[in-house]
Write a protein that holds these residues in place. Structure first.
Motif, PDB file in Angstrom:
ATOM      1  N   LEU A  30       2.275 -10.336  -3.843  1.00 56.22           N
ATOM      2  CA  LEU A  30       1.746 -11.680  -4.062  1.00 56.22           C
ATOM      3  C   LEU A  30       2.437 -12.698  -3.158  1.00 56.22           C
ATOM      4  O   LEU A  30       1.800 -13.603  -2.605  1.00 56.22           O
ATOM      5  N   GLU A  31       3.746 -12.562  -2.983  1.00 57.76           N
ATOM      6  CA  GLU A  31       4.478 -13.487  -2.119  1.00 57.76           C
ATOM      7  C   GLU A  31       4.048 -13.322  -0.664  1.00 57.76           C
ATOM      8  O   GLU A  31       3.916 -14.305   0.076  1.00 57.76           O
ATOM      9  N   GLU A  33       4.968  -8.410  -7.455  1.00 58.40           N
ATOM     10  CA  GLU A  33       5.413  -9.745  -7.064  1.00 58.40           C
ATOM     11  C   GLU A  33       5.614  -9.847  -5.558  1.00 58.40           C
ATOM     12  O   GLU A  33       5.314 -10.875  -4.944  1.00 58.40           O
ATOM     13  N   GLU A  93       1.094 -12.334   0.401  1.00 58.67           N
ATOM     14  CA  GLU A  93      -0.239 -12.930   0.515  1.00 58.67           C
ATOM     15  C   GLU A  93      -0.153 -14.451   0.599  1.00 58.67           C
ATOM     16  O   GLU A  93      -0.885 -15.095   1.360  1.00 58.67           O
ATOM     17  N   LEU A  94       0.759 -15.017  -0.191  1.00 53.49           N
ATOM     18  CA  LEU A  94       0.924 -16.468  -0.159  1.00 53.49           C
ATOM     19  C   LEU A  94       1.415 -16.924   1.211  1.00 53.49           C
ATOM     20  O   LEU A  94       0.977 -17.951   1.734  1.00 53.49           O
ATOM     21  N   GLU A  95       2.314 -16.197   1.837  1.00 48.42           N
ATOM     22  CA  GLU A  95       2.807 -16.547   3.174  1.00 48.42           C
ATOM     23  C   GLU A  95       1.675 -16.498   4.202  1.00 48.42           C
ATOM     24  O   GLU A  95       1.605 -17.331   5.112  1.00 48.42           O
ATOM     25  N   GLU A  96       0.787 -15.491   4.095  1.00 50.23           N
ATOM     26  CA  GLU A  96      -0.344 -15.411   5.016  1.00 50.23           C
ATOM     27  C   GLU A  96      -1.256 -16.624   4.878  1.00 50.23           C
ATOM     28  O   GLU A  96      -1.737 -17.184   5.873  1.00 50.23           O
ATOM     29  N   LEU A  97      -1.506 -17.044   3.643  1.00 51.12           N
ATOM     30  CA  LEU A  97      -2.348 -18.217   3.430  1.00 51.12           C
ATOM     31  C   LEU A  97      -1.717 -19.471   4.030  1.00 51.12           C
ATOM     32  O   LEU A  97      -2.391 -20.294   4.655  1.00 51.12           O
ATOM     33  N   GLU A  98      -0.420 -19.620   3.866  1.00 54.85           N
ATOM     34  CA  GLU A  98       0.264 -20.783   4.416  1.00 54.85           C
ATOM     35  C   GLU A  98       0.203 -20.775   5.947  1.00 54.85           C
ATOM     36  O   GLU A  98       0.019 -21.815   6.592  1.00 54.85           O
TER      37      GLU A  98
END
Length: 213
Positions: free
Chosen positions: A158-159, A155, A161-166
């Motif tokens: 995944l969090e 988890e 990776e999500l921050e990098e995308l944002e």
């Protein structure tokens, strides 16, 4: 329903019969009282006639009979008062008995219901409900647990990776050139159209001239 099948209780039937008998007696006494009052009034009229005829002895006899009738009327009044008192007491006793019978029936019904449902059965039923609730909770938790490859995902990764995308999305938006907004051509103030008053003024002038004649 039970009264229609098995009839009214014996004591209630006796009370009703007694009340009916007392009512009949009361009506009979009232009729006798009216008759005696009528006779007393007749004796008064006779006494007046004998007085006019100068027959004093006969007039006194009429008044004596009138007093006898009045004594009987007073006695009948006492009888009626006794009967009324008896009826009130009997109706009160009847109401008390009916209340006690109703309370007794309610207590019996409650006792029967408590006998049909004892505390041990209630405790057993509650234990079964709690057990079933706990089993269902465990089933739901088991169904919500990830299986297979999804169970190996981290988890935290995944969090991140999500921050990098944002962050990349925000940087892309900042690098895009800004387009100037099209200027809106100025508008000349619109002058209000002159009100058309010529025809109205002429008509008004014509009316004023006509009224001045």
């Amino acid at each position: 329903m039970m009264n229609r099948l098995f009839g009214k209780p014996k004591h209630e039937g006796n009370a009703l019969q007694t009340l009916d008998k007392l009512n009949e007696t009361l009506e009979m006494l009232e009729k006798k009282e009216k008759v005696l009052l009528k006779k007393a009034g007749q004796e008064v009229e006779k006494a007046k006639e004998y007085t006019r005829a100068k027959n004093k002895r006969a007039a006194i006899q009429c008044l004596k009979r009138k007093r006898l009738y009045e004594q009987q009327v007073e006695q009948l009044g006492n009888f009626q008062l006794r009967i009324h008192d008896q009826m009130i007491m009997l109706e009160g006793a009847k109401a008390t008995t009916e209340t006690v019978d109703a309370l007794r029936s309610g207590a019996s019904a409650m006792k029967a219901m408590q006998k049909a449902t004892n505390i041990d059965d209630v405790d057993k039923t509650m234990d079964e409900i709690n057990e079933q609730t706990e089993n269902m909770k465990q089933i739901q938790e088991a169904l919500s647990t990830p299986l297979g490859a999804a169970a190996d995902f981290d988890e935290d990764e995944l969090e991140a990776e999500l921050e990098e995308l944002e962050g990349a999305e925000l940087e892309e938006q900042l690098l895009q050139p800004t387009t100037p907004m099209p200027s809106v051509p100025g508008r000349q103030p619109v002058r209000p159209a002159a009100a058309k008053r010529t025809a109205e003024e002429e008509e008004l002038a014509a009316l004023q001239a006509e009224m001045a004649l």
